[in-house]
Write a protein that holds these residues in place. Structure first.
Motif, PDB file in Angstrom:
ATOM      1  N   ASP A  18     -18.319  27.359  26.015  1.00  0.00           N
ATOM      2  CA  ASP A  18     -18.986  26.066  26.229  1.00  0.00           C
ATOM      3  C   ASP A  18     -19.589  25.545  24.930  1.00  0.00           C
ATOM      4  O   ASP A  18     -19.463  24.365  24.614  1.00  0.00           O
ATOM      5  N   ALA A  19     -20.293  26.426  24.205  1.00  0.00           N
ATOM      6  CA  ALA A  19     -20.905  26.051  22.924  1.00  0.00           C
ATOM      7  C   ALA A  19     -21.579  24.696  23.026  1.00  0.00           C
ATOM      8  O   ALA A  19     -21.250  23.748  22.322  1.00  0.00           O
ATOM      9  N   ALA A  20     -22.571  24.604  23.921  1.00  0.00           N
ATOM     10  CA  ALA A  20     -23.178  23.325  24.246  1.00  0.00           C
ATOM     11  C   ALA A  20     -24.682  23.335  23.996  1.00  0.00           C
ATOM     12  O   ALA A  20     -25.282  24.371  23.698  1.00  0.00           O
ATOM     13  N   PRO A  52     -22.691  17.549  21.685  1.00  0.00           N
ATOM     14  CA  PRO A  52     -23.021  16.341  20.922  1.00  0.00           C
ATOM     15  C   PRO A  52     -21.803  15.765  20.201  1.00  0.00           C
ATOM     16  O   PRO A  52     -21.195  16.452  19.381  1.00  0.00           O
ATOM     17  N   TYR A  53     -21.458  14.519  20.584  1.00  0.00           N
ATOM     18  CA  TYR A  53     -20.273  13.839  20.041  1.00  0.00           C
ATOM     19  C   TYR A  53     -19.008  14.678  20.220  1.00  0.00           C
ATOM     20  O   TYR A  53     -18.043  14.545  19.457  1.00  0.00           O
ATOM     21  N   GLY A  54     -19.027  15.567  21.198  1.00  0.00           N
ATOM     22  CA  GLY A  54     -17.867  16.405  21.480  1.00  0.00           C
ATOM     23  C   GLY A  54     -17.780  17.664  20.651  1.00  0.00           C
ATOM     24  O   GLY A  54     -16.848  18.469  20.838  1.00  0.00           O
ATOM     25  N   TYR A  55     -18.753  17.906  19.767  1.00  0.00           N
ATOM     26  CA  TYR A  55     -18.702  19.065  18.880  1.00  0.00           C
ATOM     27  C   TYR A  55     -19.269  20.316  19.557  1.00  0.00           C
ATOM     28  O   TYR A  55     -20.140  20.234  20.424  1.00  0.00           O
ATOM     29  N   MET A  56     -18.799  21.467  19.129  1.00  0.00           N
ATOM     30  CA  MET A  56     -19.401  22.734  19.520  1.00  0.00           C
ATOM     31  C   MET A  56     -20.811  22.809  18.940  1.00  0.00           C
ATOM     32  O   MET A  56     -21.094  22.245  17.876  1.00  0.00           O
ATOM     33  N   SER A  57     -21.696  23.523  19.653  1.00  0.00           N
ATOM     34  CA  SER A  57     -23.074  23.682  19.183  1.00  0.00           C
ATOM     35  C   SER A  57     -23.585  25.040  19.652  1.00  0.00           C
ATOM     36  O   SER A  57     -23.720  25.271  20.849  1.00  0.00           O
ATOM     37  N   SER A  64     -27.481  22.638  14.271  1.00  0.00           N
ATOM     38  CA  SER A  64     -26.782  23.684  15.017  1.00  0.00           C
ATOM     39  C   SER A  64     -25.454  24.042  14.366  1.00  0.00           C
ATOM     40  O   SER A  64     -24.840  23.244  13.645  1.00  0.00           O
ATOM     41  N   ALA A  65     -25.015  25.276  14.665  1.00  0.00           N
ATOM     42  CA  ALA A  65     -23.733  25.766  14.162  1.00  0.00           C
ATOM     43  C   ALA A  65     -22.599  25.146  14.972  1.00  0.00           C
ATOM     44  O   ALA A  65     -22.644  25.111  16.203  1.00  0.00           O
ATOM     45  N   ALA A  66     -21.578  24.646  14.287  1.00  0.00           N
ATOM     46  CA  ALA A  66     -20.449  23.956  14.925  1.00  0.00           C
ATOM     47  C   ALA A  66     -19.131  24.568  14.455  1.00  0.00           C
ATOM     48  O   ALA A  66     -19.109  25.436  13.594  1.00  0.00           O
ATOM     49  N   MET A 121     -34.509  12.955  23.397  1.00  0.00           N
ATOM     50  CA  MET A 121     -33.698  13.384  24.529  1.00  0.00           C
ATOM     51  C   MET A 121     -32.200  13.283  24.275  1.00  0.00           C
ATOM     52  O   MET A 121     -31.406  13.623  25.148  1.00  0.00           O
ATOM     53  N   ASN A 122     -31.807  12.834  23.106  1.00  0.00           N
ATOM     54  CA  ASN A 122     -30.385  12.721  22.795  1.00  0.00           C
ATOM     55  C   ASN A 122     -30.210  12.662  21.289  1.00  0.00           C
ATOM     56  O   ASN A 122     -31.170  12.424  20.540  1.00  0.00           O
ATOM     57  N   VAL A 123     -28.986  12.883  20.831  1.00  0.00           N
ATOM     58  CA  VAL A 123     -28.698  12.700  19.408  1.00  0.00           C
ATOM     59  C   VAL A 123     -28.470  11.219  19.133  1.00  0.00           C
ATOM     60  O   VAL A 123     -27.887  10.500  19.945  1.00  0.00           O
ATOM     61  N   ASP A 124     -28.959  10.762  18.005  1.00  0.00           N
ATOM     62  CA  ASP A 124     -28.810   9.363  17.596  1.00  0.00           C
ATOM     63  C   ASP A 124     -27.711   9.207  16.552  1.00  0.00           C
ATOM     64  O   ASP A 124     -26.987   8.225  16.534  1.00  0.00           O
ATOM     65  N   ALA A 125     -27.595  10.206  15.661  1.00  0.00           N
ATOM     66  CA  ALA A 125     -26.569  10.148  14.617  1.00  0.00           C
ATOM     67  C   ALA A 125     -26.310  11.536  14.070  1.00  0.00           C
ATOM     68  O   ALA A 125     -27.228  12.364  13.972  1.00  0.00           O
ATOM     69  N   LEU A 126     -25.061  11.803  13.728  1.00  0.00           N
ATOM     70  CA  LEU A 126     -24.697  13.018  13.002  1.00  0.00           C
ATOM     71  C   LEU A 126     -24.831  12.695  11.524  1.00  0.00           C
ATOM     72  O   LEU A 126     -24.047  11.928  10.965  1.00  0.00           O
TER      73      LEU A 126
END
Length: 302
Positions: free
Chosen positions: A118-120, A141-146, A163-165, A181-186
């Protein structure tokens, strides 16, 4: 306690083992609150508090398999047990207080309890630092592993999730939304292919330092750090800190207290039953000549 012996599993003021592994400390209204993994029974995250960073009072199992769940505007998967009715994995819980919303917001690494695919990111929130947190689900986040992760709040209130991706090959830095409560930008993909995990960040004297470990499972390894002039600015190349095992530890978080920079780390016992024997360490960090060094001590008085 006064003096803390490094490498041991410390006890709270009642004499019970202190289970706050892979954790995080915040300061709020005269108390330090320590959150961390508690894998016993149906628990996920426990919370302790202290006025002096030495004598810790157990406050609550703030997140458990029976915690309340609530959707919010971001689509997430609400699950605190897997389809087999067993516990999921909630690792490295980190908490920030949001002055605007008056909420305590927790971010952590989510896995389904059966594998690490899952890496979520899991998110929870509460109106009190030691209350019963409400779980808001997990997402990528944005579909990336975390995976291994941390939070950092800057002086202006801006918050970041690191986080590690990409199967731990890279480290991502996300700026959070104003409500945390959410990511705004990578804003960064750091150290491509270096396989760094267990990030911990501190800002001191206008410089930002990030410590990480290499990926060697439960075994300790050579810690490294980097420096930047801002979270979203350019980060330096990685430099070694401590010895080849980071003095038998892995980073959990860093605190600056009364002019001292303190590295808090876990000395893992390993998986299974040995996990519950995992101890803690606190090593002083010293800034000099634009760099950072770690001082080894057998015990420390805070």
């Amino acid at each position: 306690m006064g003096v803390l012996k490094n490498g041991e599993l410390w006890n709270d003021v009642s004499g019970a083992p202190l289970h706050a592994h892979g954790g995080y400390i915040i300061f709020y209204e005269g108390y330090y609150y320590w959150y961390g993994e508690d894998r016993r029974e149906n628990f996920y995250v426990s919370c302790y508090r202290s006025r002096n960073l030495s004598d810790w009072e157990f406050r609550n199992h703030v997140l458990t398999t029976g915690s309340g769940m609530e959707e919010y505007r971001v689509r997430t998967k609400l699950r605190l047990q897997n389809e087999d009715g067993k516990k999921v994995n909630l690792e490295r819980p980190k908490v920030l207080y949001n002055e605007k919303t008056k909420k305590f917001v927790m971010w952590m690494h989510f896995e389904n309890g059966k594998d690490y695919h899952d890496a979520a990111v899991g998110i929870a929130s509460c109106d009190a630092p030691d209350g019963d947190f409400t779980y808001h689900g997990h997402f990528n986040p944005y579909g990336y592993m975390s995976r291994d992760c941390t939070l950092f709040k800057d002086d202006d209130g801006a918050a970041y999730f690191i986080s590690a991706a990409r199967d731990n090959a890279d480290l991502h830095v996300y700026r959070l939304t104003d409500d945390y409560m959410n990511v705004d930008a990578l804003v960064h993909k750091l150290w491509q292919g270096e396989y760094r995990e267990a990030p911990a960040v501190v800002k001191t004297n206008g410089k930002y330092y990030m410590l990480t470990s290499f990926c060697t499972g439960w075994a300790p390894n050579q810690g490294k750090y980097a420096v930047a002039d801002s979270m979203e600015g350019k980060w330096s190349m990685l430099k070694e800190i401590g010895d080849g095992t980071t003095y038998l530890s892995q980073p959990a978080f860093i605190l600056e207290v009364n002019g001292r920079i303190l590295y808090f780390g876990d000395r893992w016992g390993g998986d299974g039953e040995k996990y519950f024997e995992s101890g803690y360490v606190v090593y002083p960090l010293v800034e000099k000549e634009g760099g950072l060094s770690m001082e080894y001590v057998e015990e420390i008085e805070i």
